[in-house]
Enzyme design. Sequence first.
Site, PDB file in Angstrom:
ATOM      1  N   ASP A 195      -8.416  -5.082   3.090  1.00 31.64           N
ATOM      2  CA  ASP A 195      -7.079  -5.671   2.915  1.00 31.64           C
ATOM      3  C   ASP A 195      -6.720  -6.585   4.093  1.00 31.64           C
ATOM      4  O   ASP A 195      -6.224  -7.705   3.892  1.00 31.64           O
ATOM      5  CB  ASP A 195      -6.059  -4.530   2.804  1.00 31.64           C
ATOM      6  CG  ASP A 195      -4.640  -5.030   2.648  1.00 31.64           C
ATOM      7  OD1 ASP A 195      -4.347  -5.624   1.606  1.00 31.64           O
ATOM      8  OD2 ASP A 195      -3.835  -4.832   3.568  1.00 31.64           O
ATOM      9  N   SER A 213       0.824  -1.218   0.000  1.00 28.08           N
ATOM     10  CA  SER A 213       0.000   0.000   0.000  1.00 28.08           C
ATOM     11  C   SER A 213       0.851   1.259   0.000  1.00 28.08           C
ATOM     12  O   SER A 213       0.439   2.289  -0.537  1.00 28.08           O
ATOM     13  CB  SER A 213      -0.925   0.012   1.215  1.00 28.08           C
ATOM     14  OG  SER A 213      -1.878  -1.014   1.096  1.00 28.08           O
ATOM     15  N   HIS A 250      -5.876 -10.670   4.010  1.00 25.74           N
ATOM     16  CA  HIS A 250      -4.651 -11.314   4.528  1.00 25.74           C
ATOM     17  C   HIS A 250      -5.007 -12.490   5.445  1.00 25.74           C
ATOM     18  O   HIS A 250      -4.228 -13.407   5.608  1.00 25.74           O
ATOM     19  CB  HIS A 250      -3.819 -10.315   5.339  1.00 25.74           C
ATOM     20  CG  HIS A 250      -2.987  -9.392   4.515  1.00 25.74           C
ATOM     21  ND1 HIS A 250      -1.974  -9.829   3.713  1.00 25.74           N
ATOM     22  CD2 HIS A 250      -3.011  -8.042   4.382  1.00 25.74           C
ATOM     23  CE1 HIS A 250      -1.406  -8.779   3.111  1.00 25.74           C
ATOM     24  NE2 HIS A 250      -2.022  -7.689   3.501  1.00 25.74           N
ATOM     25  N   ASP A 279     -26.444  16.294  -6.774  1.00 27.49           N
ATOM     26  CA  ASP A 279     -26.899  17.560  -7.371  1.00 27.49           C
ATOM     27  C   ASP A 279     -25.750  18.568  -7.522  1.00 27.49           C
ATOM     28  O   ASP A 279     -25.970  19.761  -7.656  1.00 27.49           O
ATOM     29  CB  ASP A 279     -28.075  18.145  -6.575  1.00 27.49           C
ATOM     30  CG  ASP A 279     -27.713  18.381  -5.124  1.00 27.49           C
ATOM     31  OD1 ASP A 279     -26.619  17.933  -4.703  1.00 27.49           O
ATOM     32  OD2 ASP A 279     -28.505  19.018  -4.407  1.00 27.49           O
TER      33      ASP A 279
HETATM   34 ZN   LIG Z   1      -2.061  -5.540   2.796  1.00 26.74          ZN
END
Ligand SMILES: [Zn+2]
Length: 471
Positions: A283, A101, A287, A314
């Site tokens: 995530d 990440s 795992h 809107d």
């Molecule tokens: Zn991860």
Amino acid sequence: MSYSRRHLLKGSLAGGATGLLAGLGQAQGQEGSGVSGTRKKPRGIIFCVSDGMSQGVLSMTEAFSKQVRGKGTAWWELLANSKATLGLMDTASSSSLVTDSAAASSAWSSGKRVPNGQINFDANGKRLESIGETLQKDRVRLGLVSTASITHATPAGFAASVIKRGQEDLIATQYLNRVDVILGGGSRFFDPKMRKDKKDLFGTFAKEKYDVVRTRDDLLKSKSKKILGTFSPGYIPYTIDRDQDAEMQKKVPTLSEMSEAALSRFLDDDEPFLLQVEGARIDHAAHKNDIGAILNEQMAFDDAVGKMLGMTSDHDDILVILTSDHGNANPGLNGTGAGYRQTNDHFAKIAQIKGSAEWFLQRWGKSETKSGGEMSKLMEATYGFKPAPQELEAMMDRISGKKVTEWSNQLSNPVGLLGQIVGNVTGVGWTGICHTSDPTQLTSIGPGAERFAGLVRNDSVRDRLLGLLLG
Ligand SMILES: [Zn+2]
């Protein structure tokens, strides 16, 4: 857009064309049509990240949401919306085909692929400018919302530059006056009692006119334009565990509530902004091969998306982008039974799951006898079924740390094995317990959406975002 073109486009969507082609077709349609009343450039961009969401999570959450609450998901609906642009995110880092990440968010933010584990620092150790730092110079306001610690890799990638993603104490200091809206977990990185240097970052942010809030009630009451809200020392608890705990529900806001609070602070005026909203724990559940946690977590992320799409429906000057930084463990529903006729019944059993694998392991840690009988009872109480004798034996071996040889490393790990045993009942399989290299979904709606059609490399996102916000 002419009738024939619109008709053609609808036909291609209904005909199951790939997202890629449908997206490109849509982009051309918009270019050619000069859609009246729609500004070409957005005032604000909402960048929503379902962290570690493999494709199967999206489709299974659609089915799960219909099953448990009688309605589909906002993201799925958007895929069928002819105004949305569809694409794929090409994910990788400079050090691996499989990104983490930190590198993924850095690529979006700095425009460069960096090694895994680093946030806006390249392979040569050169510091890169985050998109938040660039936007700060042009007075574009930035917001970060996450169910991880708010100093975790994905939000940090948009506003900090640090050589190691674990430097969350340092990341927290870099947010000051660069990020106006900071909502998530991770109070330990602001709290003088928990920071290594004992600095009172809550006090420092308060002095700079941030409203510092620590509970759901205080978040909902706050009207301050600048806000720092942290609602747990580390991660925000999993939705599936929160749903079982009334006390937690009172204290900790949902991702949807945090997203609404953040977006309302940007929608109320005319200033340009970038808001990143991360469903971080999809995530984490991947795992752990945790099907109950991942589908409930993705549903909570989708609630936040639905809320924000409603709030911006809107407004013709807001671009909403949905994507993921990488796949993880690639869960998928396998057909079961003769002619796959048992698939739906098996899948329906996921709704019986009462807690995350994390919660299950905590309960197991507290069990007194640590016996097979107790393990069997705990599995039945959590997952709604008794394990077969050989499944139980395997679980007892893995969890007691006994050395085992397996044909798959995944099965040597207690959560990997548990995920497969639950999969025997639900039909859901996993490829591993780690991130994967697959491209991820990319769905956009609003002015500029056409710039996110087709295959988009993660390191090209910065230029696309800045081109729209500053160009
Ligand atoms: Zn991860």
